[in-house]
Design a protein around this motif. Structure first.
Motif, PDB file in Angstrom:
ATOM      1  N   ARG A  57      89.379 -64.007 -35.267  1.00  0.00           N
ATOM      2  CA  ARG A  57      88.403 -65.039 -35.605  1.00  0.00           C
ATOM      3  C   ARG A  57      89.056 -66.413 -35.517  1.00  0.00           C
ATOM      4  NH1 ARG A  57      84.973 -62.749 -40.833  1.00  0.00           N
ATOM      5  NH2 ARG A  57      84.210 -60.824 -39.852  1.00  0.00           N
ATOM      6  N   PRO A  58      89.143 -66.977 -34.314  1.00  0.00           N
ATOM      7  CA  PRO A  58      89.726 -68.322 -34.197  1.00  0.00           C
ATOM      8  C   PRO A  58      88.871 -69.353 -34.922  1.00  0.00           C
ATOM      9  CG  PRO A  58      88.707 -67.647 -32.130  1.00  0.00           C
ATOM     10  CD  PRO A  58      88.681 -66.444 -33.019  1.00  0.00           C
ATOM     11  N   ARG A  59      89.534 -70.266 -35.600  1.00  0.00           N
ATOM     12  CA  ARG A  59      88.832 -71.296 -36.364  1.00  0.00           C
ATOM     13  C   ARG A  59      89.360 -72.670 -35.982  1.00  0.00           C
ATOM     14  NH1 ARG A  59      86.035 -69.195 -40.838  1.00  0.00           N
ATOM     15  NH2 ARG A  59      86.406 -66.968 -41.171  1.00  0.00           N
ATOM     16  N   LEU A  60      88.486 -73.647 -36.155  1.00  0.00           N
ATOM     17  CA  LEU A  60      88.833 -75.017 -35.801  1.00  0.00           C
ATOM     18  C   LEU A  60      89.286 -75.833 -36.991  1.00  0.00           C
ATOM     19  CD1 LEU A  60      85.948 -75.840 -33.274  1.00  0.00           C
ATOM     20  CD2 LEU A  60      88.266 -75.065 -32.773  1.00  0.00           C
ATOM     21  N   HIS A  61      89.242 -75.261 -38.179  1.00  0.00           N
ATOM     22  CA  HIS A  61      89.666 -76.027 -39.360  1.00  0.00           C
ATOM     23  C   HIS A  61      90.339 -75.101 -40.354  1.00  0.00           C
ATOM     24  CE1 HIS A  61      86.393 -74.373 -41.831  1.00  0.00           C
ATOM     25  NE2 HIS A  61      85.674 -74.441 -40.719  1.00  0.00           N
ATOM     26  N   SER A  62      91.150 -75.686 -41.199  1.00  0.00           N
ATOM     27  CA  SER A  62      91.862 -74.952 -42.239  1.00  0.00           C
ATOM     28  C   SER A  62      92.199 -75.958 -43.342  1.00  0.00           C
ATOM     29  CB  SER A  62      93.142 -74.335 -41.677  1.00  0.00           C
ATOM     30  OG  SER A  62      93.857 -73.635 -42.650  1.00  0.00           O
ATOM     31  N   PRO A  63      92.103 -75.569 -44.617  1.00  0.00           N
ATOM     32  CA  PRO A  63      91.902 -74.236 -45.195  1.00  0.00           C
ATOM     33  C   PRO A  63      90.470 -73.711 -45.019  1.00  0.00           C
ATOM     34  CG  PRO A  63      92.928 -75.751 -46.768  1.00  0.00           C
ATOM     35  CD  PRO A  63      92.401 -76.575 -45.659  1.00  0.00           C
ATOM     36  N   TYR A  64      90.334 -72.398 -45.196  1.00  0.00           N
ATOM     37  CA  TYR A  64      89.034 -71.762 -45.122  1.00  0.00           C
ATOM     38  C   TYR A  64      89.065 -70.510 -45.985  1.00  0.00           C
ATOM     39  CZ  TYR A  64      91.163 -68.404 -41.910  1.00  0.00           C
ATOM     40  OH  TYR A  64      91.962 -67.436 -41.366  1.00  0.00           O
TER      41      TYR A  64
END
Length: 549
Positions: A49-56
């Protein structure tokens, strides 16, 4: 049509049954360690699950939780968590975190409560939930669900074993300069005993985040050996790269490090040096020179380190996950050295077995000499002797010859014909008409020319079957290397994978089951390919053996 459908259905079903170990190995080679030790592991690997923001908030940790009165209990827990006595991080969505924390608490209650508690009324259940939940337990579960990229210390080591801590964990946030085209900030956090910095970022407006700084070392920079960065990944499958400038030269990692899983790791980089040998286990990523010039840092004790991070889309993340364990296998295991040794042994065993067995079988099948029947019976009798009986005498013999810790015990015996292959070839040769041999003898051919020009071309199917048997036995041979080899540089692939497994079980090392499955799959592929290409000759050699021409 029905009969044909039943036959094809049975064939497909049988193929799937026999292919099950291969399918399991293929799926396991694409899994991370946490998937292998999950409470409910599945056959197929989890989708990245690639994400564009962190933290999540991680929504997969308690996704499979189920039990009695699930929805009702989750509603009661979430109502309790809405109380002001519980605080939530401001950098993640509170409603999503509260919902996942409720599932985590439900999983704890499911393991803690006896069966009779679940039969109580909703009011009694609410009271019991309020008594069981505490801010400490909520904070602990929320910490597990909140994913964030953590940056720890940065260390460098020289060839003279001098070691410098360029970035201390307690000052990690202030030690780096943030750049790139994306939004990012470093936040110093962690307990007093274990401080670190969290990298909060978003790729919504750019595709690159950099952390860079110029450092001074206590040793000459030309003696730099290794760079180590302590990182806790956030499982977004972004690509982490390292760029180094020193001595007027710019280096870049030959491949990115995967931001996978959610555990602390030590990412290591170094240039090609004296310990970067094909027979050495490599636990680092190589740095390669990409440029020279006065614009790069060129001072005796200074270097510039830049950590680059770029996002991946779903397709790129799937590719990175599938290749993750294979890349680690090629790096961590001297894989190609093991393959070269195995191929060397295969070639010599094939040459020795095919030549010696065909020549001996020709003498038993076509030549008339005194005592032939008795010698053949004695040869077949050797098949009844268990190899465990001859193991110790054979070891003592090879040791006296000075062959211990060499490859000779694994290929020299192949030039002394084996009983099974001789028997197989003899039976096939006895079915060849003698007219061909007599005609060749009338033309002036001797025994060896008849063997070479008449017999060998006619027994190709049986030779192919014996070649497949020999290849499988040599490629998968484990006991002989275990007995005779102690030098890792001489390990064949089968024993090299076992040696890696033993090493991975030592304290302080990674379990590496996914890497082991990747290596085992690569070892299995040549066997499958060779069988499919040579199955026609294999079947001919087995079915025609002993039939009269």
């Amino acid at each position: 049509m029905l009969r044909r459908a039943l036959i094809y259905g049975a064939l497909i079903g049988g193929s799937l049954v026999f292919a099950w170990p291969f399918i399991w190995m293929l799926a396991t080679s694409a899994k991370l360690e946490r998937e292998l030790f999950d409470e409910k592991p599945g056959l197929m690997p989890e989708a990245p699950r690639p994400r564009l923001h962190s933290p999540y908030v991680d929504t997969r940790m308690f996704a499979t939780v189920s039990g009695p009165r699930l929805n009702e209990t989750l509603g009661l827990i979430e109502a309790e968590l809405a109380s002001p006595r519980y605080t939530w991080p401001a950098d993640v969505e509170p409603d999503a975190l509260r919902h996942e924390v409720a599932r985590g608490i439900y999983a704890q209650l499911l393991a803690r409560w006896p069966v009779e508690v679940w039969a109580r009324s909703a009011g009694e259940l609410r009271t019991e939930i309020s008594r069981q939940i505490s801010p400490e337990s909520v904070r602990e579960i929320a910490g597990k669900l909140r994913r964030t990229l953590c940056i720890g210390q940065l260390r460098v080591r020289s060839y003279d074993l001098q070691e410098d801590q360029l970035v201390a964990p307690g000052t990690a946030a202030a030690s780096w300069v943030i750049g790139g085209t994306s939004d990012a900030t470093l936040v110093q956090t962690g307990a007093a005993a274990e401080p670190y910095a969290e990298l909060h970022y978003s790729f919504a407006r750019g595709q690159l985040i950099t952390l860079s700084q110029v450092f001074t070392t206590s040793f000459p920079i030309d003696r730099l050996h290794r760079i180590q960065l302590y990182v806790k990944n956030d499982d977004t499958w972004s690509a982490i790269n390292l760029v180094v400038e020193k001595g007027g030269v710019k280096f870049r990692a030959e491949r990115p490090v995967d931001n996978a899983d959610d555990n602390w790791v030590v990412d290591t980089w170094q240039e090609r040096g004296p310990d970067d040998r094909p027979d050495k286990i490599r636990s680092w990523t190589l740095l390669r020179e990409i440029g020279r010039g006065p614009e790069f840092v060129n001072e005796p004790n200074r270097l510039k380190i830049t950590v680059e991070m770029e996002p991946r889309n779903l397709l790129q993340a799937w590719g990175a996950k599938i290749l993750h364990n294979y890349r680690l296998t090629f790096d961590y295991i001297p894989f190609w050295r093991y393959v070269a040794t195995s191929l060397f042994l295969v070639i010599l065993n094939l040459a020795g077995t095919l030549f010696s067995c065909s020549l001996v079988a020709y003498s038993f099948a076509r030549l008339q000499w005194p005592g032939r029947a008795a010698c053949f019976a004695l040869l077949l009798a050797t098949m009844m002797i268990p190899p465990q009986v001859t193991m110790i005498p054979q070891f003592l013999l090879f040791q006296k010859l000075g062959w211990y810790n060499t490859l000779k015990p694994m290929w020299v015996p192949s030039f002394f014909a084996g009983a099974f292959s001789v028997f197989l070839l003899r039976q096939f040769m006895k079915g060849i008409p003698r007219d061909l041999e007599d005609a060749a003898r009338l033309d002036g051919c001797g025994f060896f020319r008849i063997y070479w020009h008449i017999m060998l071309p006619l027994i190709k199917p049986t030779l192919a079957a014996i070649a497949i048997f020999t290849f499988l036995a040599t490629w998968n041979e484990f006991m002989t290397p275990l007995i005779y080899l102690s030098d890792q540089r001489l390990y064949p692939l089968s024993f090299g994978l076992y040696a890696y497994q033993v090493q991975s079980l030592q304290p302080g090392t990674s379990a590496g089951i996914g890497m082991l499955m990747a290596g085992s799959l690569l070892m299995t592929l040549p066997v499958i390919v060779i069988f499919f290409f040579a199955q026609r000759y294999f079947l001919q050699g087995v079915t025609l053996t002993g039939l009269k021409g």
